[in-house]
Design an enzyme around this catalytic site. Structure first.
Site, mmCIF file in Angstrom:
data_model
loop_
_atom_site.group_PDB
_atom_site.id
_atom_site.type_symbol
_atom_site.label_atom_id
_atom_site.label_comp_id
_atom_site.label_asym_id
_atom_site.label_seq_id
_atom_site.Cartn_x
_atom_site.Cartn_y
_atom_site.Cartn_z
ATOM 1 C CD GLN A 298 -20.053 31.293 14.332
ATOM 2 O OE1 GLN A 298 -20.196 30.385 13.521
ATOM 3 N NE2 GLN A 298 -19.231 32.313 14.116
ATOM 4 C CG ASN A 299 -16.168 31.284 20.142
ATOM 5 O OD1 ASN A 299 -16.164 30.809 19.010
ATOM 6 N ND2 ASN A 299 -15.567 32.422 20.445
ATOM 7 C CB VAL A 300 -18.980 25.458 22.781
ATOM 8 C CG1 VAL A 300 -19.920 25.394 21.598
ATOM 9 C CG2 VAL A 300 -17.656 24.762 22.436
ATOM 10 C CG ASP A 301 -14.476 29.698 24.300
ATOM 11 O OD1 ASP A 301 -13.742 29.992 23.341
ATOM 12 O OD2 ASP A 301 -15.290 30.506 24.803
ATOM 13 C CG HIS B 197 -22.651 26.957 17.508
ATOM 14 N ND1 HIS B 197 -21.565 27.367 16.757
ATOM 15 C CD2 HIS B 197 -23.732 27.124 16.718
ATOM 16 C CE1 HIS B 197 -21.993 27.741 15.548
ATOM 17 N NE2 HIS B 197 -23.298 27.607 15.508
ATOM 18 C CB CYS C 170 -35.237 13.861 32.380
ATOM 19 S SG CYS C 170 -33.772 14.592 33.111
ATOM 20 C CB THR D 167 -16.696 33.815 12.667
ATOM 21 O OG1 THR D 167 -17.326 32.648 12.132
ATOM 22 C CG2 THR D 167 -17.367 35.051 12.094
ATOM 23 C CB SER D 168 -13.918 30.711 8.858
ATOM 24 O OG SER D 168 -14.843 29.730 9.317
ATOM 25 C CG ASN E 265 -11.444 36.761 10.492
ATOM 26 O OD1 ASN E 265 -12.018 36.269 11.459
ATOM 27 N ND2 ASN E 265 -10.801 36.021 9.605
HETATM 28 C C1 BV8 Z 1 -28.235 23.197 11.098
HETATM 29 C C2 BV8 Z 1 -20.307 22.931 18.265
HETATM 30 C C3 BV8 Z 1 -30.243 22.324 10.297
HETATM 31 C C4 BV8 Z 1 -19.482 21.709 18.093
HETATM 32 C C5 BV8 Z 1 -20.503 23.862 16.094
HETATM 33 C C6 BV8 Z 1 -24.033 22.873 3.241
HETATM 34 C C7 BV8 Z 1 -24.438 24.189 3.046
HETATM 35 C C8 BV8 Z 1 -25.009 24.934 4.092
HETATM 36 C C9 BV8 Z 1 -25.158 24.350 5.362
HETATM 37 C C10 BV8 Z 1 -24.744 23.042 5.523
HETATM 38 C C11 BV8 Z 1 -24.194 22.300 4.486
HETATM 39 N N1 BV8 Z 1 -23.880 21.080 4.955
HETATM 40 C C12 BV8 Z 1 -24.229 21.012 6.267
HETATM 41 C C13 BV8 Z 1 -24.769 22.195 6.608
HETATM 42 C C14 BV8 Z 1 -25.282 22.571 7.914
HETATM 43 C C15 BV8 Z 1 -24.139 22.791 8.902
HETATM 44 C C16 BV8 Z 1 -23.063 23.652 8.314
HETATM 45 O O1 BV8 Z 1 -23.184 24.863 8.244
HETATM 46 N N2 BV8 Z 1 -21.972 22.992 7.904
HETATM 47 C C17 BV8 Z 1 -20.856 23.743 7.360
HETATM 48 C C18 BV8 Z 1 -19.554 23.072 7.763
HETATM 49 C C19 BV8 Z 1 -21.032 23.828 5.844
HETATM 50 N N3 BV8 Z 1 -24.737 23.520 9.998
HETATM 51 C C20 BV8 Z 1 -25.371 22.824 10.948
HETATM 52 O O2 BV8 Z 1 -25.429 21.624 10.993
HETATM 53 C C21 BV8 Z 1 -26.071 23.674 12.005
HETATM 54 N N4 BV8 Z 1 -27.411 23.186 12.138
HETATM 55 O O3 BV8 Z 1 -27.977 23.679 10.029
HETATM 56 O O4 BV8 Z 1 -29.392 22.579 11.405
HETATM 57 C C22 BV8 Z 1 -31.494 21.848 10.907
HETATM 58 C C23 BV8 Z 1 -32.608 22.676 10.866
HETATM 59 C C24 BV8 Z 1 -33.787 22.229 11.406
HETATM 60 C C25 BV8 Z 1 -33.832 20.956 12.021
HETATM 61 C C26 BV8 Z 1 -32.682 20.159 12.089
HETATM 62 C C27 BV8 Z 1 -31.515 20.593 11.533
HETATM 63 C C28 BV8 Z 1 -25.387 23.543 13.352
HETATM 64 C C29 BV8 Z 1 -24.056 24.217 13.291
HETATM 65 C C30 BV8 Z 1 -23.415 24.176 14.672
HETATM 66 C C31 BV8 Z 1 -22.318 23.154 14.640
HETATM 67 N N5 BV8 Z 1 -21.607 23.206 15.920
HETATM 68 N N6 BV8 Z 1 -19.895 23.867 17.265
HETATM 69 C C32 BV8 Z 1 -18.289 21.832 18.970
HETATM 70 O O5 BV8 Z 1 -17.705 22.944 19.055
HETATM 71 O O6 BV8 Z 1 -17.930 20.803 19.579
HETATM 72 S S1 BV8 Z 1 -19.827 24.781 14.861
HETATM 73 C C33 BV8 Z 1 -18.182 25.107 15.123
HETATM 74 O O7 BV8 Z 1 -17.758 25.879 13.987
HETATM 75 C C34 BV8 Z 1 -17.851 26.009 16.308
HETATM 76 O O8 BV8 Z 1 -18.936 26.355 17.115
HETATM 77 C C35 BV8 Z 1 -17.293 27.261 15.646
HETATM 78 O O9 BV8 Z 1 -17.627 28.401 16.317
HETATM 79 C C36 BV8 Z 1 -18.001 27.197 14.371
HETATM 80 C C37 BV8 Z 1 -17.597 28.142 13.299
HETATM 81 O O10 BV8 Z 1 -16.220 28.149 13.214
HETATM 82 P P1 BV8 Z 1 -15.501 29.572 13.502
HETATM 83 O O11 BV8 Z 1 -15.933 30.063 14.831
HETATM 84 O O12 BV8 Z 1 -15.731 30.477 12.357
HETATM 85 O O13 BV8 Z 1 -14.013 29.117 13.613
HETATM 86 P P2 BV8 Z 1 -13.007 28.879 12.389
HETATM 87 O O14 BV8 Z 1 -11.820 28.144 12.920
HETATM 88 O O15 BV8 Z 1 -13.754 28.323 11.233
HETATM 89 O O16 BV8 Z 1 -12.557 30.365 11.977
HETATM 90 C C38 BV8 Z 1 -11.764 31.114 12.874
HETATM 91 C C39 BV8 Z 1 -11.536 32.449 12.192
HETATM 92 O O17 BV8 Z 1 -10.811 33.280 13.085
HETATM 93 C C40 BV8 Z 1 -10.693 32.320 10.927
HETATM 94 O O18 BV8 Z 1 -11.291 33.110 9.912
HETATM 95 C C41 BV8 Z 1 -9.334 32.918 11.320
HETATM 96 O O19 BV8 Z 1 -8.756 33.663 10.268
HETATM 97 C C42 BV8 Z 1 -9.732 33.868 12.421
HETATM 98 N N7 BV8 Z 1 -8.690 34.068 13.443
HETATM 99 C C43 BV8 Z 1 -7.760 33.171 13.898
HETATM 100 N N8 BV8 Z 1 -7.036 33.748 14.881
HETATM 101 C C44 BV8 Z 1 -7.522 35.011 15.039
HETATM 102 C C45 BV8 Z 1 -8.574 35.217 14.134
HETATM 103 N N9 BV8 Z 1 -9.248 36.376 14.050
HETATM 104 C C46 BV8 Z 1 -8.880 37.361 14.895
HETATM 105 N N10 BV8 Z 1 -7.889 37.250 15.804
HETATM 106 C C47 BV8 Z 1 -7.180 36.090 15.892
HETATM 107 N N11 BV8 Z 1 -6.192 35.989 16.796
HETATM 108 ZN ZN ZN Z 2 -32.294 12.852 33.337
#
Ligand code: BV8
Ligand code: ZN
Length: 240
Positions: free
Chosen positions: A99-102, A117, A128, A186-187, A211
């Site tokens: 899921q990471n974009v890094d 992502h 284009c 991932t959360s 996690n």
């Molecule tokens: C789509 C790019 C539909 C941006 C990202 C309600 C219910 C269900 C779905 C939805 C809803 N409302 C809206 C939606 C849809 C939405 C969604 O899911 N929203 C969520 C917030 C509810 N999803 C979308 O919009 C997706 N598209 O559904 O399209 C559609 C279908 C057809 C046609 C048109 C449309 C698109 C989702 C993609 C969004 N883009 N990233 C950017 O980065 O600039 S998502 C973003 O969150 C990142 O990519 C990231 O990867 C992702 C998830 O977060 P995590 O990776 O889990 O990171 P997080 O911080 O949350 O958790 C970290 C975890 O690591 C924690 O648990 C922590 O404890 C743990 N941790 C910390 N340190 C460590 C560790 N673990 C181990 N070791 C460590 N050291």
């Molecule tokens: Zn172009």
């Protein structure tokens, strides 16, 4: 079941799929999304990582991505990324969905990877559609396409945008055919990635979560180990 039992299970698996999130890059110093120092803490995702935000104020969105490119430009893959590169080499069937974009998995040397992502080091022309790599830090604001002068956007999937069919197909194939799904850092809040664990489970996979904290997936998976990815993932490699 402890991490050593998991290592044995992985060594004997026919095919392993990994799903990684921001937690695997946390040990490289990359802020996670929802952690204390999380990226989103100053703004809501909708404000910046969405097509409406870009439509409304492309300069603001590019400023935010320049801040993240600047931050990421000094970050390196950590032992967890490296261990996954080793696993890809020694296992017959291995696929990594991130899921990471890094870009840190590719930087570490992973090849079998789907960046569902997108990637912050790629830009896409809004006119284009051409996708190119761009590592400028900072990127000039507002960047324009070299081919057609159209406005460039980050090649990243924003909230409300669909993942590409190609990435969805690759992900579902890897989830249906694996006998182990390993979920790292991932959360489990963002869809459709949050539905990948149940999909793998339905297809008979043994699901493991590594996690720092409990997540909504923790009750669903077969085994959940808490700890830092950089400490746990290297332990999955065959004992030297
Ligand atoms: C789509 C790019 C539909 C941006 C990202 C309600 C219910 C269900 C779905 C939805 C809803 N409302 C809206 C939606 C849809 C939405 C969604 O899911 N929203 C969520 C917030 C509810 N999803 C979308 O919009 C997706 N598209 O559904 O399209 C559609 C279908 C057809 C046609 C048109 C449309 C698109 C989702 C993609 C969004 N883009 N990233 C950017 O980065 O600039 S998502 C973003 O969150 C990142 O990519 C990231 O990867 C992702 C998830 O977060 P995590 O990776 O889990 O990171 P997080 O911080 O949350 O958790 C970290 C975890 O690591 C924690 O648990 C922590 O404890 C743990 N941790 C910390 N340190 C460590 C560790 N673990 C181990 N070791 C460590 N050291
Ligand atoms: Zn172009």
């Amino acid at each position: 079941m402890n991490i050593i039992d998991i290592r044995e299970k992985i060594a004997n698996a026919h095919s392993v799929t990994v799903l990684s999130g921001a937690g695997i890059s946390a040990d490289s110093g990359v802020p996670t999304f929802r952690g204390a120092e999380g990226l989103w803490k100053n703004f809501r995702p909708e404000e910046l990582a969405s097509p409406d935000a870009f439509e409304r104020d492309p300069k603001l969105v590019w400023e935010w991505y320049n801040w993240r490119r600047e931050l990421l430009s000094t970050k390196k893959p950590n032992a967890a990324h490296g261990a996954l590169v080793e696993l890809e080499k020694i296992l017959n069937n291995f696929w990594l969905i991130t899921q990471n974009v890094d870009g840190l998995h590719r930087a570490a040397g992973s090849n079998n990877v789907t960046e569902i992502h997108g990637n912050i080091w790629k830009v896409r022309c809004t006119t284009c559609g051409s996708v190119t790599s761009n590592h400028d830090v900072p990127i000039e604001i507002l960047p324009s396409c070299q081919r057609c002068q159209g406005l460039l956007r980050p090649h990243i999937v924003w909230f409300g945008e669909s993942l590409t069919q190609e990435d969805l197909d690759a992900s579902f194939r890897a989830l249906r055919n694996c006998d182990i799904l390993l979920i790292i850092g991932t959360s489990g809040m963002v869809y459709p990635a949050a539905s990948f664990a149940p999909i793998a489970k339905e297809h008979g996979a043994f699901v493991i979560e590594l996690n720092l904290d409990q997540t909504p997936n923790s009750d669903l998976v077969d085994v959940s180990v808490q700890g830092r990815a950089k400490d746990l993932v290297p332990l999955l490699l065959p004992a030297q």
